[in-house]
Design an enzyme around this catalytic site. Structure first.
Site, mmCIF file in Angstrom:
data_model
loop_
_atom_site.group_PDB
_atom_site.id
_atom_site.type_symbol
_atom_site.label_atom_id
_atom_site.label_comp_id
_atom_site.label_asym_id
_atom_site.label_seq_id
_atom_site.Cartn_x
_atom_site.Cartn_y
_atom_site.Cartn_z
ATOM 1 N N GLU B 54 0.806 -1.217 0.000
ATOM 2 C CA GLU B 54 0.000 0.000 0.000
ATOM 3 C C GLU B 54 0.843 1.273 0.000
ATOM 4 O O GLU B 54 0.339 2.343 -0.293
ATOM 5 C CB GLU B 54 -0.998 -0.003 1.163
ATOM 6 C CG GLU B 54 -0.368 0.091 2.536
ATOM 7 C CD GLU B 54 -1.410 0.181 3.654
ATOM 8 O OE1 GLU B 54 -2.482 -0.430 3.530
ATOM 9 O OE2 GLU B 54 -1.133 0.864 4.640
ATOM 10 N N GLY B 55 2.118 1.168 0.310
ATOM 11 C CA GLY B 55 2.994 2.339 0.218
ATOM 12 C C GLY B 55 3.168 2.818 -1.210
ATOM 13 O O GLY B 55 3.643 3.932 -1.448
#
Lengths: 317, 256
Positions: B54-55
């Site tokens: 998700e980064g």
């Protein structure tokens, strides 16, 4: 709370957006942040956190800042404990998974002295994006049915006028100020960001003013040789501050990784008596040093070199 | 052959979770066991598995011994195919590019709703937890595999706060709320593998790990859980699986 579109346009028109130098000291840059401002913080968790700027705002004893960030790490603890903010809008709040739940965040929120306003990760991103696009909301398909949406009062559901599907609408977020740390930029504020961008570009374009801190200032000629690498344009930027190790003890992609033992020490310092621990930490690292260099000296050369060695290793493949 | 004393319960979780993934899938992974499991299956039987963080990372290669501490540090980007903004990587879920969301859980209920926000009364929390992160978006928009310890206090009738939606109140309530895709697929614990009833959307036990009884699962579940008649028994982790796992996490950061 949402700013009107015409006000947003007027504020943008009023800014001097010419190609001008805007390099200043970190203390000078704090004067661009007013008490009560809505402040967006770049980076994510322990990555490219604009720590030098947060450090300076805490030393300048700002108050009532309304903070937003994709994911909040230790800087959230420090903003609560120093009193510069009692309201942080974010999707996740603790130092990092390996350190467990932040005891400082718990102490402040569970006693209702501060608010952790929880939104989903994507909804925060879309709120900045709507702000950057100059539209009042974005439709999205997550969060519906959950208590994350249930406890927020500025959300709307709507049936799509084209398909009839149920959509969730999240309002634009146009922060007064965005604080963003980058690897390099020129004196005008053309910023290049290596690696993970997080939400920084939308955030910069949504904000009324951007304060850039940078590991180094490069020439405008260098920017013009690779304009495809410019991620934030000078027209959006109000201040440029050169601060080496400006994200310490967090990471700055390709330059240094997090200062892990410092972060371990912080976690144990705030474990048993969080409020006393964080007060001691603020005294030692925030109020004590006479400048950023002295702060870095306190973090220690050994830690800096270790973090740098690990940080640069990403280029070794 | 291995026997149960040869591995930790975290290792068992990682191996059992890894076996749920299928070659060719695109998997949104959280750090810890999910990432370990996704990497394990990638090395062993699914080289065509794509991991998302998700980064803002698509298709990285995790370096053994350098597991990232969160999904937002540079370690997540090693030999990735692409780095993109957080919002854009999450939008891949909404667009439909993600097959499986894979995360850990603190508290789960009968309908697979997860709580990682608040324990106690939401108006007056007893414990404030770190919150959703991307968990809500992932579980709203794709099929989920959740991996967690099987304890009575974690498997509750109703979570105090729905952070990441499962099937909400069961039946068609998830769809009715506007979440027209995704949902809980499997819950993997150190005792068993759970799925969800097609109609009621209530959690049910589908397989037990070697040496575990149905009684043990009931005793460690805080609600009346349905146990399939044709219950399967999983195969113990193999030496090969454990070897690769220990190579990935030599300091046992996540598998102690």
């Amino acid at each position: 709370m949402a700013q009107s579109y015409l006000d947003l346009r007027a504020a943008t028109s009023a800014r001097d957006r010419s190609l001008r130098e805007k390099v200043m000291s970190i203390e000078e840059a704090t004067s661009l942040v007013n008490n009560g401002d809505s402040v967006a913080i770049g980076g994510c968790t322990a990555s490219r956190t604009p720590f030098a700027m947060i450090w300076a705002l805490i030393r300048a004893a700002k108050s009532d800042l309304k903070i937003s960030r994709s994911i909040t790490s230790t800087e959230g603890d420090l903003m609560f404990a120093s009193g510069i903010s009692n309201h942080i809008l974010t999707s996740w709040f603790s130092q990092g998974i390996v350190w467990g739940i932040s005891k400082v965040m718990r102490a402040y929120t569970e006693s209702n002295r501060a608010r952790f306003e929880e939104w989903s990760h994507m909804s925060i991103g879309l709120r900045y994006r709507a702000g950057a696009m100059g539209v009042p909301f974005m439709p999205m398909r997550s969060m519906m049915g959950s208590d994350v949406a249930g406890q927020l009062d500025n959300l709307k559901e709507m049936d799509c006028p084209f398909t009839g599907e149920k959509m969730l609408l999240v309002p634009a977020l146009n922060p007064d100020v965005a604080l963003i740390h980058v690897q390099r930029c020129d004196a005008y504020g053309n910023a290049q960001i290596d690696g993970l961008q997080f939400m920084d570009i939308d955030m910069a374009m949504a904000a009324n003013r951007v304060i850039l801190t940078t590991e180094r200032i490069v020439s405008n000629d260098q920017i013009r040789r690779s304009p495809d690498q410019t991620r934030i344009p000078f027209i959006a930027v109000e201040a440029v501050v050169e601060v080496p190790f400006g994200s310490a003890p967090h990471e700055c992609y390709g330059m240094y990784e997090p200062f892990f033992s410092h972060m371990d020490d912080y976690a144990s310092l705030t474990k048993t008596n969080p409020e006393q621990g964080v007060a001691e930490y603020l005294e030692k690292y925030y109020y004590g040093p006479k400048d950023w260099t002295e702060y870095l000296e306190l973090l220690g050369l050994g830690e800096m070199l270790d973090a740098t060695y690990r940080g640069r290793s990403i280029q070794n493949d | 052959m291995t026997n149960q004393s040869d591995y930790t319960s975290a290792e068992l979780l990682a191996v059992m979770s890894a076996r749920q993934l299928v070659d060719g899938q695109t998997v949104f992974a959280g750090v810890g066991i999910p990432l370990l499991a996704a990497t394990l299956t990638q090395r062993l039987q699914s080289p065509g598995l794509t991991i998302l963080f998700e980064g803002g990372v698509l298709g990285p290669f995790v370096v053994p011994g350098e597991l990232p501490p969160t999904t937002n540090e540079q370690r997540c980007t090693r030999r990735a195919n692409m780095i993109l903004a957080i919002t854009d990587v999450l939008l891949l879920l909404q667009r439909g590019y993600v097959d499986i969301g894979f995360m850990g859980g603190a508290e789960i209920d009968r309908y697979g709703n997860l709580n990682s926000s608040i324990l106690g009364d939401p108006e007056n929390p007893k414990i404030r937890l770190p919150g959703t992160g991307g968990g809500n978006d992932i579980s709203s928009l794709t099929q989920m595999i959740v991996t967690m310890k099987h304890e009575k206090r974690r498997f509750v009738e109703k979570v105090d706060f729905i952070t990441s939606p499962g099937f909400l109140d069961g039946g068609s309530s998830r769809k009715d709320s506007g979440l027209v895709t995704g949902g809980m697929h499997r819950v993997i614990t150190d005792l068993a593998i759970m799925g969800f009833d097609e109609k009621t959307k209530s959690m049910k036990v589908e397989a037990l790990h070697p040496g575990v009884t149905a009684e043990q699962v009931r005793d460690n579940t805080g609600f009346d859980i349905h146990i399939d008649d044709d219950l399967m028994v999983t195969e113990s982790p193999t030496i090969k699986e454990l070897e690769v796992l220990r190579h990935l996490d030599p300091e046992q950061l996540y598998t102690a």
